[in-house]
Design a protein around this motif. Structure first.
Motif, short mmCIF file in Angstrom:
data_model
loop_
_atom_site.label_atom_id
_atom_site.label_comp_id
_atom_site.label_asym_id
_atom_site.label_seq_id
_atom_site.Cartn_x
_atom_site.Cartn_y
_atom_site.Cartn_z
N SER A 242 4.48 2.50 13.85
CA SER A 242 5.14 3.72 13.38
C SER A 242 6.59 3.71 13.83
CB SER A 242 4.43 4.94 13.95
OG SER A 242 4.85 5.15 15.29
N ARG A 243 7.33 4.63 13.31
CA ARG A 243 8.72 4.81 13.73
C ARG A 243 8.87 4.82 15.25
NH1 ARG A 243 10.13 10.76 13.00
NH2 ARG A 243 8.92 10.73 14.94
N CYS B 115 -0.43 1.67 14.71
CA CYS B 115 -1.28 2.60 13.96
C CYS B 115 -2.67 2.03 13.69
CB CYS B 115 -0.60 2.98 12.64
SG CYS B 115 0.89 3.94 12.90
N LEU C 281 -0.27 11.24 13.78
CA LEU C 281 0.94 10.46 14.03
C LEU C 281 2.13 11.43 14.09
CD1 LEU C 281 1.46 7.37 14.10
CD2 LEU C 281 1.98 7.53 11.66
N GLU D 270 5.19 11.31 13.18
CA GLU D 270 5.98 11.48 11.95
C GLU D 270 5.18 12.15 10.84
OE1 GLU D 270 6.06 7.04 12.45
OE2 GLU D 270 7.11 7.27 10.56
N LYS E 161 -4.52 6.52 11.16
CA LYS E 161 -3.05 6.54 11.23
C LYS E 161 -2.40 5.56 10.24
CE LYS E 161 -2.96 5.84 15.69
NZ LYS E 161 -4.43 5.86 15.90
N GLN F 19 -1.94 7.63 7.30
CA GLN F 19 -0.85 8.58 7.54
C GLN F 19 0.50 7.87 7.37
OE1 GLN F 19 -1.46 10.76 11.21
NE2 GLN F 19 -2.99 12.04 10.21
N LEU F 20 0.56 6.64 7.87
CA LEU F 20 1.79 5.87 7.76
C LEU F 20 2.12 5.61 6.28
CD1 LEU F 20 3.74 4.69 9.85
CD2 LEU F 20 2.43 2.56 9.77
N ARG G 270 5.55 7.06 4.60
CA ARG G 270 6.49 6.10 4.00
C ARG G 270 6.71 6.40 2.53
NH1 ARG G 270 4.63 0.48 7.10
NH2 ARG G 270 5.65 1.02 9.08
#
Lengths: 405, 405
Positions: free
Chosen positions: A45-46, A51, A60, A62, A274, A277-278, A282
């Motif tokens: 992740s950022r 993840c 997450l 973000e 996650k 979620q990523l 994105r």
């Protein structure tokens, strides 16, 4: 000469108008991009979180920030979870029963627990209440949300009423938009139960069908402003924005309620998916991207809604006691027959190959006391099928009307 | 001269040995292939199901078939769900409390509900019981599973005992392997509660650490064979096989229990993430593929376990009352101090930069009555860190021993 019910029936069609599912064309809008935006080796992740591994029961960071941007709160007030806000709503009610809200006893300690249920409403809300043994009190809708005189009187008088289902924008199935006055009264009303909660299902927040992007007052702010910061649990989902079966959902509330959620949900799970979620952050990181995507959904959906209402006008305009909604957003049209004809209409439609949501489904325990409401879900079938189905439904209602003479 | 605790402490390390997480190298074994095996446009299941849309609350048919192959049952006996068997176990217990098992009343209708808990056990099992108000009865482990004389006497006498946690293979944290005799007695024992359930957490079914791939008797068959077909709810997960946070989990049982599960879980959800199920069946369709993958996990894990036990032997062999397990599978080593020294050892280790699972965590409410058990999780850190941590833990225990004099 126009078509009759019997003509229609002979066509031998089979069209499913039962559920509010997005169409394949809607899913095509984002599914390729969604799977492509998480490539091999790109799992951090950022914030440097792997993840793929366990952890982050509230989601997450973000993803929580993205949810906060969508819902107009700060990230600490948002939980980013897995697929489906229905799961979050179910679990919130189950946690209320098993553990109690932060400001009360477990609801299972009292013999009677009730929820206010604006009707017609979402059948799955009512199914949760029925399964969990929560008594349902139907509340009339006014066109601007629930009848607030009735609601205020009920919650003030009955401490068994622990909550209320609300769909503030483009309600399932009536398309209701709660007015600012309704929302302020819901936020400020005095409740006999001190642990009363609004289950605020903001399912259609971005699902406009017209150029006017309606909004409703920020419920969390409205509650906080009158000293009821913990009153609203706001649920939202990306299921009808990206892919219906594999998106993510949010619950937003006061920090105290988020702490409460964490306490009990982290008993249940080590954390949401996650990676998914990523993918979503994105794909949709800019709220503008999401809004652009919703324009493309609208372009696909609007002709289907127009086809239904146009056909209803053509076939049903002269029948007394018949009406339908022309919703400005959401996933459903409500069609009202004269009292006592909804079930018969659905049966005739079924005979003619059009599967409809069972008449009464939008009421607690599936019972519409006036037997007049039909929920029509035009989103999934192709436009030609929607047109056919509208014709079949309208002719079925007309036939039901004629049968009664 | 060998290193002392004080020498070790001066190294100023920071190593986390608390949780049974797979290492990045383990996640690397499948994560790229997992995301690559679902490409844009390839969203239809073998059976023509659009995996992007709603539906299939019991899971994608091919995911259920895959689970059935893994668990030795027929697909109709398997539910393929989302990420994490912990969620399924929590929900099974919550459903028991809220709705009851198919053969009984909701557990919330009775004042006392208890579960048997073999100890040391999995802290998250016990946290579920604690959160849901289920009384925990510790059960000693024998090396071949729970003490069956004790178990049989308890369940025969006490109708409040509604279930029992079991980890039949490579138990967390002792590495226990339940013998065939233990399993047959669990299947056939007479229980005062007619709706008694074994919560059979088969988390480490494929997680061998030696060349001998241990198996346990098929519990569902064993129960059915003695007329207790509904007794076992078997939970399994791919979380430590593919990716820990984004895999899928299974529950398997009798068809009657699967129907029960469907009745209540489909109130909660419209269905699991079928895109992720599709990824998994595409990646692991052959059971042989899964077993090959597990060999590669073993190659990464075995040196870590060996490093721990070798170091414990070097530093602790001469201390009376100290022992440790050399598990043949699973994710944990149990280290036993003399009575009363486990907490002190963990505190000394923490001071020296080694984070351990809190002493007592493997017991109900976190209380080890003899204060001697320590759970060590060597899977996540890199091998060099595991070696260092083993040294630090052993030196901490040695120091605790010496302090007592």
């Amino acid at each position: 000469m126009s078509m009759t019910y019997d003509d229609f029936r002979k066509l031998g069609l089979a069209i499913d108008m039962t559920r509010g599912k997005p169409s394949p064309a809607q899913l095509d809008l984002s599914s390729d991009a969604l799977v492509n935006c998480l490539r091999a080796g790109e799992f951090m992740s950022r914030d440097g979180i792997d993840c793929r591994n366990y952890g982050y029961p509230l989601g997450l960071p973000e993803a929580r920030e993205f949810g906060a941007d969508l819902l107009g709160v700060v990230p600490e007030q948002v939980v980013a979870a897995g697929n489906s806000s229905l799961e979050l709503m179910h679990d919130a009610m189950a946690f209320g029963i098993l553990h109690g809200m932060p400001d009360g006893e477990p609801w299972r300690n009292q013999s009677d627990v009730a929820f206010l249920c604006p009707v017609p409403g979402y059948d799955r809300h009512f199914a949760i209440c029925a399964a969990l043994g929560v008594r349902m009190i139907p509340v009339p809708l006014t066109g601007n949300g629930p009848d607030m005189d009735f609601v205020e009187a009920q919650v003030a008088a009955d401490p068994a009423i622990k909550g209320m289902w609300c769909m503030p924008l483009y309600s399932n199935p009536t398309g209701e938009i709660y007015s600012a006055d309704t929302i302020r009264r819901l936020a400020s009303m005095q409740t006999a139960a001190l642990d009363f909660r609004l289950f605020w299902d903001d399912a259609y927040r971005f699902h406009h069908l017209t150029e006017q992007k309606h909004t409703t007052l920020n419920m969390i702010e409205a509650c906080a402003a009158v000293g009821h910061a913990d009153r609203a649990l706001v649920f939202a989902s990306l299921s009808k924005i990206t892919v219906a079966g594999a998106a993510l959902a949010f619950v937003a509330s006061s920090r105290r309620n988020v702490d409460w959620w964490q306490r009990y949900s982290s008993i249940r799970t080590v954390g949401p998916d996650k990676l998914n979620q990523l993918r979503h952050v994105r794909l949709l990181r800019e709220r503008q991207t999401l809004e652009g995507l919703m324009e493309r959904h609208r372009a696909l959906l609007r002709p289907k809604f127009d086809a239904m209402t146009t056909t209803f006008s053509e076939i049903l305009s002269d029948l007394p006691g018949v009406s339908w909604t022309a919703p400005q957003g959401g996933y459903f049209i409500s069609l009202y027959s004269p009292d006592g004809l909804a079930k018969r209409t659905a049966a005739l439609a079924a005979d003619a190959g059009i599967a409809m949501t069972p008449a009464g489904a939008a009421f607690p325990h599936g019972v519409d006391p006036r037997d007049r409401h039909l929920r029509v879900a035009p989103t999934f079938p192709a436009l030609d099928d929607v047109k056919r189905a509208a014709q079949g439904i309208a002719l079925s209602l007309r036939r039901a009307f004629e049968e009664r003479g």
